[in-house]
Design an enzyme around this catalytic site. Structure first.
Site, short mmCIF file in Angstrom:
data_model
loop_
_atom_site.label_atom_id
_atom_site.label_comp_id
_atom_site.label_asym_id
_atom_site.label_seq_id
_atom_site.Cartn_x
_atom_site.Cartn_y
_atom_site.Cartn_z
N TYR A 58 2.26 12.31 -57.55
CA TYR A 58 2.71 12.52 -56.17
C TYR A 58 2.14 11.43 -55.25
O TYR A 58 0.93 11.39 -55.01
CB TYR A 58 2.29 13.90 -55.65
CG TYR A 58 2.82 15.08 -56.43
CD1 TYR A 58 3.93 14.97 -57.28
CD2 TYR A 58 2.23 16.33 -56.33
CE1 TYR A 58 4.41 16.05 -57.99
CE2 TYR A 58 2.70 17.43 -57.04
CZ TYR A 58 3.79 17.27 -57.88
OH TYR A 58 4.25 18.36 -58.60
N PRO A 207 10.12 27.29 -55.31
CA PRO A 207 10.65 28.64 -55.17
C PRO A 207 11.63 28.77 -54.00
O PRO A 207 12.39 29.74 -53.92
CB PRO A 207 9.40 29.50 -54.94
CG PRO A 207 8.41 28.56 -54.33
CD PRO A 207 8.67 27.23 -54.99
N LEU A 208 11.59 27.78 -53.09
CA LEU A 208 12.52 27.77 -51.96
C LEU A 208 13.70 26.83 -52.24
O LEU A 208 14.42 26.44 -51.31
CB LEU A 208 11.79 27.32 -50.69
CG LEU A 208 10.61 28.21 -50.27
CD1 LEU A 208 9.81 27.56 -49.14
CD2 LEU A 208 11.11 29.59 -49.83
N GLY A 209 13.87 26.49 -53.52
CA GLY A 209 14.98 25.58 -53.86
C GLY A 209 14.84 24.26 -53.12
O GLY A 209 15.82 23.70 -52.65
N GLY A 211 13.70 23.81 -50.30
CA GLY A 211 14.01 24.02 -48.89
C GLY A 211 15.43 24.50 -48.64
O GLY A 211 15.73 25.07 -47.60
N PHE A 212 16.31 24.31 -49.63
CA PHE A 212 17.74 24.63 -49.44
C PHE A 212 17.96 26.12 -49.23
O PHE A 212 18.83 26.53 -48.44
CB PHE A 212 18.52 24.14 -50.67
CG PHE A 212 20.00 24.09 -50.49
CD1 PHE A 212 20.59 23.04 -49.79
CD2 PHE A 212 20.82 25.06 -51.03
CE1 PHE A 212 21.97 22.98 -49.63
CE2 PHE A 212 22.20 25.01 -50.88
CZ PHE A 212 22.78 23.96 -50.17
#
Ligand SMILES: NC(=O)c1ccc[n+]([C@@H]2O[C@H](COP(=O)([O-])OP(=O)(O)OC[C@H]3O[C@@H](n4cnc5c(N)ncnc54)[C@H](OP(=O)(O)O)[C@@H]3O)[C@@H](O)[C@H]2O)c1
Length: 334
Positions: A58, A207-209, A211-212
């Protein structure tokens, strides 16, 4: 209220039931604000988040360097997770190679320890499986790091159920980190059952895709030019509009409960623990204190059976793969 806690693996560390993904603080998801990111780390600890997730790749080391001072200042409370196994090249920003060679494992851990400024990593993950190297050799090299005191517990990312069993036979694995969300459920085929059988904790990433699922963006064009998600198959071209429509049921449930779509997405993944009989510690990524507070509040939100049933058909309808190159995933080897 502080988060409830759980244990990663059979003999692993105790952690808050939601962790924090630090990746976006350095790269991939548009412009970053280091001061707000660092304030978010402090705030996370205050809210009971103890599992902090980074990787050597990262920001090509920058993310480990960014969180290092925070980790050192709070060493007794922080459960530090980092990863090796993806290589990059300075002359080609898009290049990604896998490396699981035992000699590379030994070099990579020392580089991570140096960047983080600590003498031990709590959970050390193999970020990606390189099928060219026998898994027993790579996990054997990771086990040596435990014996040398450089690493406390082992983890794997994006491995199949069979690979998890093979690795576990060499050394106990505390956590399996793979993508798992309302949109991405291929792990339920083999990885989740194997983790449940072995007592390995599951750490869902994205887990939030990415952000999508929160509705924060509905298509790649809304993102900044250097945002990695602009090249994501699910957010590009006609797939974006089809997939944005699939977020509607999440938003409907959220509106009915007076919570956000992000909170519904996080509650869904947290409740997989009961559905599949294993420990689940999602690591949503955020660089902002307001979103962190929103996300941690979801750790104890419970969706009803009817709400879960409304979300059940979504994954099967998602258009596009979760990576442009699926050899990057466990699904690519199943
Ligand atoms: N093992 C692997 O291969 C792998 C792959 C990817 C990620 N990861 C790890 O998993 C972590 C989480 O995954 P991720 O960051 O890819 O995806 P994610 O957690 O699904 O989503 C992160 C995105 O959602 C936004 N967000 C967060 N909370 C929000 C909220 N309440 N409302 C609206 N938007 C919100 C974030 O923006 P802001 O930052 O602006 O809030 C960010 O753009 C990463 O940080 C990384 O540590 C691991």
């Amino acid at each position: 209220m502080s988060l409830p806690t759980t244990v990663l693996g059979t003999n692993g560390p105790t952690v808050g039931i939601q962790g924090l993904g630090c990746m976006g603080m350095s790269e991939f998801y548009g412009p970053t604000d280091a001061a707000e990111a660092l304030a978010t780390l402090d705030s996370a600890l205050e809210l009971g988040v103890t599992l902090f997730d980074t990787a050597d790749v990262y920001g090509s080391g920058a993310n480990e360097e960014l969180i290092g001072p925070f980790v050192r200042a709070n060493r007794d409370q922080v459960v530090l997770a980092t990863k090796f196994g993806i290589e990059r090249r300075a002359d080609d920003i898009s290049y990604r190679g896998f490396n699981n060679d035992p000699a590379y494992v030994r070099t990579a851990v020392d580089a991570s320890l140096r960047r983080l400024g600590v003498d031990v990593i709590d959970v050390y993950y193999m970020h990606r499986r390189d099928p060219a190297v026998p898994l027993a050799d790579s996990v054997g090299a990771m086990a040596e790091l435990v014996r040398a005191g450089k690493v406390r517990h082992l983890g794997l990312s994006e491995v199949t159920g069979d690979e998890l069993r093979e690795a576990y036979a060499v050394h106990p694995i505390a956590a399996l980190q793979s993508e798992w969300s309302i949109f991405s459920r291929d792990v339920e085929r083999t990885a989740v059952p194997a983790a449940a059988e072995l007592g390995v904790a599951f750490v869902p990433y994205s887990p939030l895709g990415r952000g999508f699922l929160t509705g924060a963006f509905t298509a790649a064009e809304e993102l900044s030019k250097d945002d990695y998600r602009r090249h994501h198959p699910q957010f590009s071209g006609p797939n974006a509009a089809r997939n944005a429509a699939l977020v509607a049921p999440i938003q409907k449930i959220a509106a009915g409960r007076g919570v956000s779509a992000a909170q519904v997405a996080l509650a869904w993944v947290q409740q997989r623990a009961e559905v599949h009989g294993l420990t689940v510690v999602p690591i949503p990524g955020t660089r902002k204190r307001t979103r962190l507070a929103e996300n941690t509040a979801a750790a104890t939100l419970r969706l009803t059976t009817e709400e879960l049933a409304e979300l059940e058909p979504i994954a099967a309808q998602v258009a596009g793969n979760r990576y442009a190159d699926m050899t990057f995933t466990s699904a690519g080897r199943e």
